[in-house]
Write an enzyme that holds these catalytic residues in place. Structure first.
Site, PDB file in Angstrom:
ATOM      1  N   TYR A 154       0.795  -1.230   0.000  1.00  0.00           N
ATOM      2  CA  TYR A 154       0.000   0.000   0.000  1.00  0.00           C
ATOM      3  C   TYR A 154       0.831   1.284   0.000  1.00  0.00           C
ATOM      4  O   TYR A 154       0.276   2.375  -0.092  1.00  0.00           O
ATOM      5  CB  TYR A 154      -0.930   0.013   1.223  1.00  0.00           C
ATOM      6  CG  TYR A 154      -1.938  -1.098   1.215  1.00  0.00           C
ATOM      7  CD1 TYR A 154      -3.077  -1.035   0.419  1.00  0.00           C
ATOM      8  CD2 TYR A 154      -1.754  -2.236   2.005  1.00  0.00           C
ATOM      9  CE1 TYR A 154      -4.005  -2.060   0.403  1.00  0.00           C
ATOM     10  CE2 TYR A 154      -2.681  -3.272   2.001  1.00  0.00           C
ATOM     11  CZ  TYR A 154      -3.796  -3.177   1.195  1.00  0.00           C
ATOM     12  OH  TYR A 154      -4.710  -4.200   1.176  1.00  0.00           O
ATOM     13  N   ALA A 155       2.127   1.174   0.107  1.00  0.00           N
ATOM     14  CA  ALA A 155       2.966   2.379   0.148  1.00  0.00           C
ATOM     15  C   ALA A 155       4.308   2.091  -0.514  1.00  0.00           C
ATOM     16  O   ALA A 155       4.677   0.938  -0.745  1.00  0.00           O
ATOM     17  CB  ALA A 155       3.172   2.843   1.590  1.00  0.00           C
ATOM     18  N   LEU A 156       5.026   3.167  -0.816  1.00  0.00           N
ATOM     19  CA  LEU A 156       6.339   3.063  -1.451  1.00  0.00           C
ATOM     20  C   LEU A 156       7.419   3.541  -0.483  1.00  0.00           C
ATOM     21  O   LEU A 156       7.149   4.373   0.390  1.00  0.00           O
ATOM     22  CB  LEU A 156       6.375   3.912  -2.723  1.00  0.00           C
ATOM     23  CG  LEU A 156       5.469   3.441  -3.864  1.00  0.00           C
ATOM     24  CD1 LEU A 156       5.345   4.530  -4.926  1.00  0.00           C
ATOM     25  CD2 LEU A 156       6.009   2.160  -4.473  1.00  0.00           C
ATOM     26  N   HIS A 163       4.732  11.689  -4.341  1.00  0.00           N
ATOM     27  CA  HIS A 163       4.337  12.637  -3.293  1.00  0.00           C
ATOM     28  C   HIS A 163       5.556  13.286  -2.638  1.00  0.00           C
ATOM     29  O   HIS A 163       5.455  14.379  -2.079  1.00  0.00           O
ATOM     30  CB  HIS A 163       3.494  11.929  -2.228  1.00  0.00           C
ATOM     31  CG  HIS A 163       2.117  11.575  -2.686  1.00  0.00           C
ATOM     32  ND1 HIS A 163       1.099  12.500  -2.766  1.00  0.00           N
ATOM     33  CD2 HIS A 163       1.586  10.401  -3.097  1.00  0.00           C
ATOM     34  CE1 HIS A 163      -0.005  11.904  -3.195  1.00  0.00           C
ATOM     35  NE2 HIS A 163       0.265  10.634  -3.411  1.00  0.00           N
ATOM     36  N   GLU A 213      -5.057   4.068 -10.034  1.00  0.00           N
ATOM     37  CA  GLU A 213      -5.361   5.037  -8.976  1.00  0.00           C
ATOM     38  C   GLU A 213      -6.084   6.232  -9.593  1.00  0.00           C
ATOM     39  O   GLU A 213      -5.447   7.185 -10.055  1.00  0.00           O
ATOM     40  CB  GLU A 213      -4.081   5.493  -8.268  1.00  0.00           C
ATOM     41  CG  GLU A 213      -3.398   4.397  -7.465  1.00  0.00           C
ATOM     42  CD  GLU A 213      -2.267   4.921  -6.587  1.00  0.00           C
ATOM     43  OE1 GLU A 213      -1.975   6.143  -6.652  1.00  0.00           O
ATOM     44  OE2 GLU A 213      -1.683   4.117  -5.838  1.00  0.00           O
TER      45      GLU A 213
END
Length: 303
Positions: A154-156, A163, A213
Site C-alpha cells: 500500500y505504500a512506497l 508525493h 489510482e
C-alpha cells in the site's frame, strides 16, 4: 397552466443551450503535432531562428529538477528535486478555492495548488463541485513511517513516491469513491487542459508498476499533458518518445509550442531562445527538456 408549461419549456431549452455551449467549448480542444528528423540545434538553424538563440550551460544537477521528472521504482526523487514552494494549505485560504481538505496537514507546492484551484473552479462551473484533497506533499521521513506502517502493498519507500517531490496529489470526492464519482470522471477527461495527468491509469499498470489510482494526479504542465492525453501516453512512454524524437512542434488550441530534448553529461551546452519564454526541466534520468512557449515575452525558468 399554459404559462407554467412555457416556463418549464424555457428552462429546459436554457439547460440544453448551456449543455451545448459546454460541449462545444470542450470539442474545440485541438492538438496538432509536427516532428522533425533533426537535432534541436539543426532545427533552430533551419527554421531561421538561430539568430534569436543563445547557448546555455546545463549541469548534471539540472537533470534532477523540474516538473517533468520521471519518478518510479527505478528513478527515485532526490532531496534537491523537491519543489521549493511547499506550503500548508490550511494556512493559505487563498489557495483553497472550490475544494476541501481531508485535514489541516495537507502540504502542497504553491504553484501547483494554484493550478489545481483554477481547474476545480472550472469544474464547479460545470456542476462538478465535491472535490477534496486527501494527500499532497510528503517529506521523506513521513514517507518512511507510512511505508513501515502500511507495507509494500500500500505504500512506497521514501524517495520512490511522487508525493515526495511535491508534484502530485491525491484527489477525492465527498460523494463517493473516485472511480464512481463525477469528480473522478471529470478529472480523467479534463485534467490535461490544466497541465495535470492521471498518473496511474487502468490500462497502463504494466508500464507504471502501480495499480489503477483514479485519485492520483501529477502536474507536468502544458503542452506535455496535452500530448500525453492525445497519444495515450503515461510518463514512462512520454520520456521515451521525447528521447526518440528530440524535437517536437505542437499546437494546442492554435498556440504553438516547441519541445527539445538534450542528453546531459557533466556540463552540456544547449540552445535556448532569447526572445521567447522557455522552461528547462530534467527528466530525472539523463537529460533535460526545453519547452518554448508561444508569445514573445523574454522570461525563463528552471523548474
Amino acid at each position: 397552466m399554459k404559462k407554467l408549461f412555457f416556463l418549464l419549456l424555457l428552462l429546459f431549452l436554457i439547460y440544453l443551450g448551456y449543455d451545448y455551449v459546454n460541449e462545444a467549448l470542450f470539442s474545440q480542444e485541438k492538438v496538432e503535432f509536427q516532428n522533425y528528423d533533426q537535432n534541436p540545434k539543426e532545427h533552430l538553424e533551419n527554421s531561421g531562428t538561430s539568430e534569436n538563440t543563445q547557448e546555455k550551460t546545463i549541469t548534471e544537477e539540472q537533470v534532477y529538477q523540474g516538473n517533468l521528472l520521471l519518478i518510479n521504482s527505478k528513478y527515485p526523487v532526490r532531496q534537491e528535486s523537491v519543489k521549493s514552494d511547499i506550503v500548508n494549505l490550511s494556512k493559505h485560504d487563498e489557495l483553497i478555492n472550490g475544494y476541501g481538505l481531508l485535514d489541516s496537514n495537507i502540504y502542497m507546492s504553491k504553484e501547483i495548488a494554484q493550478k489545481f484551484s483554477e481547474m476545480v473552479n472550472d469544474a464547479v462551473k460545470g456542476g462538478v463541485s465535491h472535490f477534496i484533497i486527501n494527500s499532497g506533499y510528503r517529506d521523506f521521513d513521513e514517507q518512511s513511517v507510512l511505508y513501515q506502517e502500511m507495507g509494500a502493498e500500500y505504500a512506497l519507500p521514501a524517495g520512490y513516491s511522487e508525493h515526495n517531490s511535491g508534484l502530485s496529489l491525491d484527489v477525492g470526492s465527498s460523494l463517493t469513491k473516485m472511480e464512481r464519482a463525477p469528480e473522478g470522471k471529470w478529472i480523467e477527461e479534463n485534467a490535461w487542459k490544466y497541465g495535470f495527468i492521471l498518473r496511474y491509469p487502468e490500462d497502463k499498470t504494466e508500464l507504471t508498476g502501480i495499480q489503477y489510482e483514479p485519485w492520483h494526479i501529477r502536474y507536468v504542465g502544458l503542452p506535455h499533458s496535452a500530448i500525453m492525453k492525445e497519444k495515450n501516453f503515461v510518463l514512462e512512454e512520454y520520456m521515451d518518445y521525447l528521447k526518440e524524437e528530440k524535437t517536437i512542434s505542437v499546437s494546442v488550441n492554435g498556440e504553438k509550442y516547441e519541445i527539445f530534448y538534450y542528453p546531459v553529461t557533466k556540463n552540456t551546452t544547449i540552445h535556448v531562445p532569447t526572445n521567447l519564454r522557455y522552461e528547462i526541466s530534467g527528466n530525472n534520468i539523463d537529460g533535460v527538456i526545453v519547452t518554448v512557449f508561444p508569445g514573445s515575452t523574454h522570461t525563463n525558468s528552471r523548474r
